[in-house]
Design a protein around this motif. Structure first.
Motif, short mmCIF file in Angstrom:
data_model
loop_
_atom_site.label_atom_id
_atom_site.label_comp_id
_atom_site.label_asym_id
_atom_site.label_seq_id
_atom_site.Cartn_x
_atom_site.Cartn_y
_atom_site.Cartn_z
N GLN A 208 -1.12 -17.10 -15.08
CA GLN A 208 -1.37 -16.68 -13.69
C GLN A 208 -0.18 -16.98 -12.78
O GLN A 208 0.14 -16.16 -11.91
CB GLN A 208 -2.61 -17.39 -13.15
CG GLN A 208 -3.90 -16.98 -13.81
CD GLN A 208 -5.07 -17.78 -13.28
OE1 GLN A 208 -5.83 -18.37 -14.02
NE2 GLN A 208 -5.21 -17.81 -11.96
N SER A 234 -5.49 -9.40 -8.46
CA SER A 234 -6.71 -9.97 -9.00
C SER A 234 -7.60 -8.85 -9.50
O SER A 234 -7.92 -7.93 -8.74
CB SER A 234 -7.46 -10.78 -7.93
OG SER A 234 -8.72 -11.20 -8.41
N LEU A 270 -6.30 -15.02 -10.06
CA LEU A 270 -5.14 -14.41 -9.43
C LEU A 270 -3.93 -14.47 -10.36
O LEU A 270 -3.75 -15.44 -11.11
CB LEU A 270 -4.77 -15.12 -8.13
CG LEU A 270 -5.76 -15.09 -6.97
CD1 LEU A 270 -5.16 -15.80 -5.78
CD2 LEU A 270 -6.12 -13.66 -6.61
#
Length: 281
Positions: A208, A234, A270
């Motif tokens: 991420q 996202s 995210l």
């Protein structure tokens, strides 16, 4: 993948053609927009009558001196434009797109020009916040575009009910950084270093927030003069609850564990990509 979808969406979007308006239409459209969007009935007060003028460049403008709360917010003029303003004037719906600009916006010790464009894609429930800009004359500032999902509204009533359910799917932006901008935005990086970043991102996988992204952030912290490119995406969307609760925790954090836990929740799902180019912009 989300970044590629967002880039394709932006590239394929039709150019916004804002309506050519008269001074009367500027006045009436503002009054209709104000009555529709600002819930004065719930605030036990009535809107103050303001005079809207038509500027030479075709923008409708309101001088903030007419509204004390706007003057206190620190900008001289609000400008606006609408695309497809007729439904708004007739009280039948919202415009397809609108643009806002704020002249001489006071932040910290300096003044900036700020602007943004809002465009709704009702069929797919998306709201595109385009060309958000905050710019100082020295070149420092922010520019970004954001894709919001869950924007299924064609009227003010269902807009107000859907706001909490909207989610950020993608953000792409660029920050031209110098110390003056950081000071004006009240951003203190003095306690940020490799150890503190590692501790804060303890619960965030490197898929991420990659090693390169972490290094780009640390380079920005160390140099504080250059350009930071930002991409945040996202698949499930970043909603108000995911932001609100950990943000409150961060403000009151008493330990590294508190910060790491809050960051893990805030950044859950995210993907963040940063790149840094040092030097003048």
């Amino acid at each position: 993948m989300r970044t590629l979808i967002f880039a394709a969406c932006m590239a394929a979007s039709p150019a916004v053609a804002y309506d050519t308006m008269t001074a009367d239409q500027c006045q009436h459209s503002w009054e209709a927009f104000e009555a529709a969007v600002i819930p004065y009935a719930n605030m036990d007060k009535s809107p103050k009558k303001v005079t809207v003028t038509l500027a030479d460049d075709g923008w409708c403008e309101i001088n903030s001196k007419q509204l004390p709360e706007w003057a206190e917010a620190g900008f001289s003029t609000l400008g606006f434009q609408f695309e497809d303003v007729d439904p708004l004037l007739a009280g039948e719906g919202l415009p397809e797109a609108m643009a806002l600009r704020f002249d001489d916006l006071a932040l910290g010790a300096r003044e900036y020009d700020a602007s943004l464009r809002l465009r709704r894609l009702a069929d797919v429930g998306e709201l595109i916040v385009e060309n958000v800009t905050l710019r100082h004359t020295d070149g420092s500032g922010v520019s970004a575009s954001v894709l919001m999902q869950g924007a299924y509204f064609s009227s003010v009533a269902n807009m107000q009910s859907s706001l909490l359910g909207m989610r950020m799917a993608n953000l792409r932006g660029q920050v031209a950084v110098n110390q003056s901008l950081l000071d004006d935005l009240d951003i203190d990086l003095s306690a940020v270093n490799r150890v503190s970043v590692g501790n804060a991102l303890r619960d965030v996988p490197r898929l991420q927030v990659s090693t390169d992204t972490r290094q780009a952030f640390l380079s920005m912290v160390a140099e504080r003069q250059g350009t930071l490119d930002v991409s945040i995406s996202s698949e499930r969307g970043l909603g108000a609850m995911q932001v609100g609760i950990p943000s409150a925790t961060l403000r009151n954090a008493e330990s590294d564990d508190d910060i790491a836990t809050a960051m893990g929740v805030l950044l859950s799902g995210l993907t963040i990509d940063l790149s840094w180019k040092s030097g003048d912009f």
